[in-house]
Design a protein around this motif. Structure first.
Motif, PDB file in Angstrom:
ATOM      1  N   TYR A  73     -11.441   7.820  -6.091  1.00 14.33           N
ATOM      2  CA  TYR A  73     -11.228   7.170  -7.386  1.00 14.33           C
ATOM      3  C   TYR A  73      -9.937   6.349  -7.435  1.00 14.33           C
ATOM      4  CZ  TYR A  73     -14.872  10.369  -9.026  1.00 14.33           C
ATOM      5  OH  TYR A  73     -16.053  11.062  -9.197  1.00 14.33           O
ATOM      6  N   LEU A  74      -9.246   6.222  -6.310  1.00 13.95           N
ATOM      7  CA  LEU A  74      -7.946   5.563  -6.308  1.00 13.95           C
ATOM      8  C   LEU A  74      -8.093   4.052  -6.501  1.00 13.95           C
ATOM      9  CD1 LEU A  74      -4.938   6.255  -5.952  1.00 13.95           C
ATOM     10  CD2 LEU A  74      -5.215   5.788  -3.502  1.00 13.95           C
ATOM     11  N   TYR A  75      -7.343   3.527  -7.440  1.00 10.09           N
ATOM     12  CA  TYR A  75      -7.375   2.099  -7.765  1.00 10.09           C
ATOM     13  C   TYR A  75      -6.965   1.270  -6.552  1.00 10.09           C
ATOM     14  CZ  TYR A  75      -6.209  -2.151 -10.452  1.00 10.09           C
ATOM     15  OH  TYR A  75      -6.128  -3.430 -10.951  1.00 10.09           O
ATOM     16  N   LYS A  76      -7.770   0.252  -6.245  1.00 11.63           N
ATOM     17  CA  LYS A  76      -7.512  -0.697  -5.161  1.00 11.63           C
ATOM     18  C   LYS A  76      -7.503  -0.039  -3.781  1.00 11.63           C
ATOM     19  CE  LYS A  76      -6.837  -4.479  -7.673  1.00 11.63           C
ATOM     20  NZ  LYS A  76      -7.672  -5.683  -7.575  1.00 11.63           N
ATOM     21  N   TYR A  77      -8.170   1.080  -3.627  1.00 21.84           N
ATOM     22  CA  TYR A  77      -8.198   1.765  -2.329  1.00 21.84           C
ATOM     23  C   TYR A  77      -8.800   0.851  -1.265  1.00 21.84           C
ATOM     24  CZ  TYR A  77      -8.994   5.566   1.017  1.00 21.84           C
ATOM     25  OH  TYR A  77      -8.979   6.378   2.133  1.00 21.84           O
ATOM     26  N   ASN A  78      -8.076   0.726  -0.160  1.00 20.09           N
ATOM     27  CA  ASN A  78      -8.474  -0.124   0.965  1.00 20.09           C
ATOM     28  C   ASN A  78      -8.557  -1.606   0.609  1.00 20.09           C
ATOM     29  OD1 ASN A  78      -8.571   1.564   3.216  1.00 20.09           O
ATOM     30  ND2 ASN A  78     -10.630   2.293   2.728  1.00 20.09           N
ATOM     31  N   GLN A  79      -7.836  -1.991  -0.440  1.00 20.42           N
ATOM     32  CA  GLN A  79      -7.806  -3.398  -0.845  1.00 20.42           C
ATOM     33  C   GLN A  79      -6.377  -3.943  -0.799  1.00 20.42           C
ATOM     34  OE1 GLN A  79      -9.957  -4.359  -4.516  1.00 20.42           O
ATOM     35  NE2 GLN A  79     -11.072  -2.433  -4.347  1.00 20.42           N
ATOM     36  N   MET A  80      -6.263  -5.224  -0.528  1.00 19.40           N
ATOM     37  CA  MET A  80      -4.962  -5.879  -0.563  1.00 19.40           C
ATOM     38  C   MET A  80      -4.507  -6.012  -2.011  1.00 19.40           C
ATOM     39  SD  MET A  80      -2.574  -7.276   1.300  1.00 19.40           S
ATOM     40  CE  MET A  80      -3.291  -7.863   2.862  1.00 19.40           C
ATOM     41  N   THR A  81      -3.278  -5.595  -2.281  1.00 23.13           N
ATOM     42  CA  THR A  81      -2.774  -5.534  -3.650  1.00 23.13           C
ATOM     43  C   THR A  81      -1.333  -6.026  -3.689  1.00 23.13           C
ATOM     44  OG1 THR A  81      -4.183  -3.598  -4.009  1.00 23.13           O
ATOM     45  CG2 THR A  81      -2.480  -3.995  -5.637  1.00 23.13           C
ATOM     46  N   SER A  82      -0.925  -6.582  -4.809  1.00 24.56           N
ATOM     47  CA  SER A  82       0.438  -7.086  -4.975  1.00 24.56           C
ATOM     48  C   SER A  82       1.341  -6.027  -5.607  1.00 24.56           C
ATOM     49  CB  SER A  82       0.438  -8.345  -5.839  1.00 24.56           C
ATOM     50  OG  SER A  82      -0.288  -9.384  -5.209  1.00 24.56           O
ATOM     51  N   PHE A  83       2.579  -5.978  -5.134  1.00 29.17           N
ATOM     52  CA  PHE A  83       3.573  -5.030  -5.636  1.00 29.17           C
ATOM     53  C   PHE A  83       4.920  -5.737  -5.774  1.00 29.17           C
ATOM     54  CE2 PHE A  83       0.426  -2.581  -3.336  1.00 29.17           C
ATOM     55  CZ  PHE A  83       0.185  -1.501  -4.170  1.00 29.17           C
ATOM     56  N   LYS A  84       5.808  -5.079  -6.506  1.00 26.99           N
ATOM     57  CA  LYS A  84       7.169  -5.569  -6.643  1.00 26.99           C
ATOM     58  C   LYS A  84       8.123  -4.436  -6.321  1.00 26.99           C
ATOM     59  CE  LYS A  84      10.424  -7.616  -9.948  1.00 26.99           C
ATOM     60  NZ  LYS A  84      10.649  -7.994 -11.373  1.00 26.99           N
ATOM     61  N   SER A  85       9.099  -4.704  -5.482  1.00 26.85           N
ATOM     62  CA  SER A  85      10.136  -3.725  -5.153  1.00 26.85           C
ATOM     63  C   SER A  85      11.500  -4.361  -5.405  1.00 26.85           C
ATOM     64  CB  SER A  85      10.025  -3.296  -3.686  1.00 26.85           C
ATOM     65  OG  SER A  85      10.429  -4.346  -2.826  1.00 26.85           O
ATOM     66  N   SER A  86      12.556  -3.647  -5.056  1.00 25.37           N
ATOM     67  CA  SER A  86      13.907  -4.192  -5.228  1.00 25.37           C
ATOM     68  C   SER A  86      14.136  -5.411  -4.346  1.00 25.37           C
ATOM     69  CB  SER A  86      14.942  -3.119  -4.904  1.00 25.37           C
ATOM     70  OG  SER A  86      14.779  -2.661  -3.564  1.00 25.37           O
ATOM     71  N   LYS A  87      13.280  -5.566  -3.324  1.00 26.06           N
ATOM     72  CA  LYS A  87      13.414  -6.700  -2.404  1.00 26.06           C
ATOM     73  C   LYS A  87      12.545  -7.891  -2.818  1.00 26.06           C
ATOM     74  CE  LYS A  87      14.459  -3.643   1.500  1.00 26.06           C
ATOM     75  NZ  LYS A  87      14.022  -3.182   2.851  1.00 26.06           N
ATOM     76  N   GLY A  88      11.763  -7.723  -3.882  1.00 32.35           N
ATOM     77  CA  GLY A  88      10.919  -8.812  -4.352  1.00 32.35           C
ATOM     78  C   GLY A  88       9.448  -8.472  -4.284  1.00 32.35           C
ATOM     79  N   PHE A  89       8.614  -9.477  -4.387  1.00 34.23           N
ATOM     80  CA  PHE A  89       7.172  -9.275  -4.385  1.00 34.23           C
ATOM     81  C   PHE A  89       6.649  -9.184  -2.950  1.00 34.23           C
ATOM     82  CE2 PHE A  89       8.070 -11.293  -8.442  1.00 34.23           C
ATOM     83  CZ  PHE A  89       7.255 -10.586  -9.319  1.00 34.23           C
ATOM     84  N   PHE A  90       5.628  -8.351  -2.777  1.00 37.39           N
ATOM     85  CA  PHE A  90       4.988  -8.255  -1.468  1.00 37.39           C
ATOM     86  C   PHE A  90       3.556  -7.780  -1.658  1.00 37.39           C
ATOM     87  CE2 PHE A  90       6.446  -3.971  -2.233  1.00 37.39           C
ATOM     88  CZ  PHE A  90       5.515  -3.133  -1.603  1.00 37.39           C
ATOM     89  N   GLN A  91       2.777  -7.874  -0.605  1.00 40.78           N
ATOM     90  CA  GLN A  91       1.393  -7.424  -0.633  1.00 40.78           C
ATOM     91  C   GLN A  91       1.165  -6.347   0.420  1.00 40.78           C
ATOM     92  OE1 GLN A  91      -1.033 -11.059  -0.309  1.00 40.78           O
ATOM     93  NE2 GLN A  91      -1.558 -10.764  -2.461  1.00 40.78           N
ATOM     94  N   GLY A  92       0.278  -5.419   0.096  1.00 39.59           N
ATOM     95  CA  GLY A  92      -0.073  -4.371   1.035  1.00 39.59           C
ATOM     96  C   GLY A  92      -1.459  -3.846   0.735  1.00 39.59           C
ATOM     97  N   ILE A  93      -2.068  -3.228   1.738  1.00 37.34           N
ATOM     98  CA  ILE A  93      -3.383  -2.613   1.562  1.00 37.34           C
ATOM     99  C   ILE A  93      -3.184  -1.145   1.211  1.00 37.34           C
ATOM    100  CG2 ILE A  93      -5.574  -2.044   2.676  1.00 37.34           C
ATOM    101  CD1 ILE A  93      -5.132  -4.446   4.535  1.00 37.34           C
ATOM    102  N   VAL A  94      -3.772  -0.708   0.104  1.00 36.85           N
ATOM    103  CA  VAL A  94      -3.643   0.680  -0.345  1.00 36.85           C
ATOM    104  C   VAL A  94      -4.452   1.582   0.591  1.00 36.85           C
ATOM    105  CG1 VAL A  94      -4.061   2.287  -2.234  1.00 36.85           C
ATOM    106  CG2 VAL A  94      -3.332  -0.062  -2.733  1.00 36.85           C
ATOM    107  N   LYS A  95      -3.750   2.484   1.292  1.00 43.00           N
ATOM    108  CA  LYS A  95      -4.410   3.344   2.280  1.00 43.00           C
ATOM    109  C   LYS A  95      -4.476   4.811   1.858  1.00 43.00           C
ATOM    110  CE  LYS A  95      -5.834   1.851   5.447  1.00 43.00           C
ATOM    111  NZ  LYS A  95      -7.130   1.138   5.619  1.00 43.00           N
ATOM    112  N   GLY A  96      -3.999   5.101   0.645  1.00 43.02           N
ATOM    113  CA  GLY A  96      -4.085   6.478   0.158  1.00 43.02           C
ATOM    114  C   GLY A  96      -2.715   7.063  -0.128  1.00 43.02           C
TER     115      GLY A  96
END
Length: 235
Positions: free
Chosen positions: A185-208
């Motif tokens: 039921y995890l949102y965006k599981y195994n999908q490329m998703t956008s995030f924001k950290s202290s270093k700025g915006f980046f994209q990653g695939i949610v792996k669990g």
């Protein structure tokens, strides 16, 4: 099942914790209120809810949790809430890590869990849940949604609460089986998703998630684990 209805309180979690400190309360004691004036959210945020329109409640767990970690408790409650929405109300929902409940990419519910330990042994948990039910507009909360927004129908709050508690009671008999459904039921599981950290915006695939509850993201072919405070979702 011991359900206590309050006309108003500052926070159902704080009220339930205070009552539990003062006297022994049975497992699954639940407080719910028509008006919560200082509801608590994750990381010190406030849960805002229109009076009499939504479910704001807290549950005391004291049984079948001693072998669980805090993150397994989180998984158990998150999965139970999503399963209940799906099975009982035919509302599709997902879990935005760690425990925001989304429907059509909007926030439908939130969970706040406060655990008590004896040494390293988990002895009890107070679980606060806010579920948007009959509220139709959310001023300054553009990512919020309610059951009425989704279905077009109004709901009886106490009937909803009893239905959820019955499923929770069932799921607590086999908590480890329930927690295994978390990634499903995890949102965006195994999908490329956008995030924001202290270093700025980046994209990653949610792996669990890892056993400690960190979010696992595949970033540039490398698996990284993130704490809640280290990033925010961009969606």
């Amino acid at each position: 099942m011991n359900i206590v209805k309050l006309h108003a309180t500052t926070s159902t979690n704080e009220e339930l914790k205070a009552r539990f400190r003062e006297s022994a309360l049975p497992h699954l004691t639940t407080l719910y209120t028509m008006e919560q004036t200082n509801g608590k959210g994750q990381q010190g945020t406030t849960w805002i809810s229109e009076k009499g329109k939504n479910l704001t409640f807290s549950i005391l767990l004291t049984e079948n949790i001693q072998n669980l970690t805090p993150f397994l408790i989180n998984k158990l409650l998150s999965v139970t809430l999503v399963e209940w929405l799906k099975k009982e109300l035919q509302v599709q929902a997902t879990i935005k890590w760690p425990n925001d409940i989304l429907s059509v990419h909007h926030k439908l519910a939130g969970i706040l869990i406060e655990n008590n330990f004896s040494g390293k042994l988990l002895t009890s948990s107070v679980v606060g849940i806010g579920l948007n039910v009959n509220q139709e507009t959310f001023e300054n909360l553009p990512r919020a949604i309610s059951l009425k927004n989704i279905t077009g129908s109004a709901f009886d709050l106490e009937r909803l609460l009893i239905g959820f508690l019955k499923l929770l009671q069932t799921n607590l008999r086999d908590p480890l089986r329930v927690t295994q459904e978390y990634h499903r039921y995890l949102y965006k599981y195994n999908q490329m998703t956008s995030f924001k950290s202290s270093k700025g915006f980046f994209q990653g695939i949610v792996k669990g998630t890892d056993p400690d509850g960190k979010l696992l993201l595949q970033v540039n072919d490398q698996l990284n684990a993130f704490e809640l405070k280290e990033l925010e979702w961009v969606y």
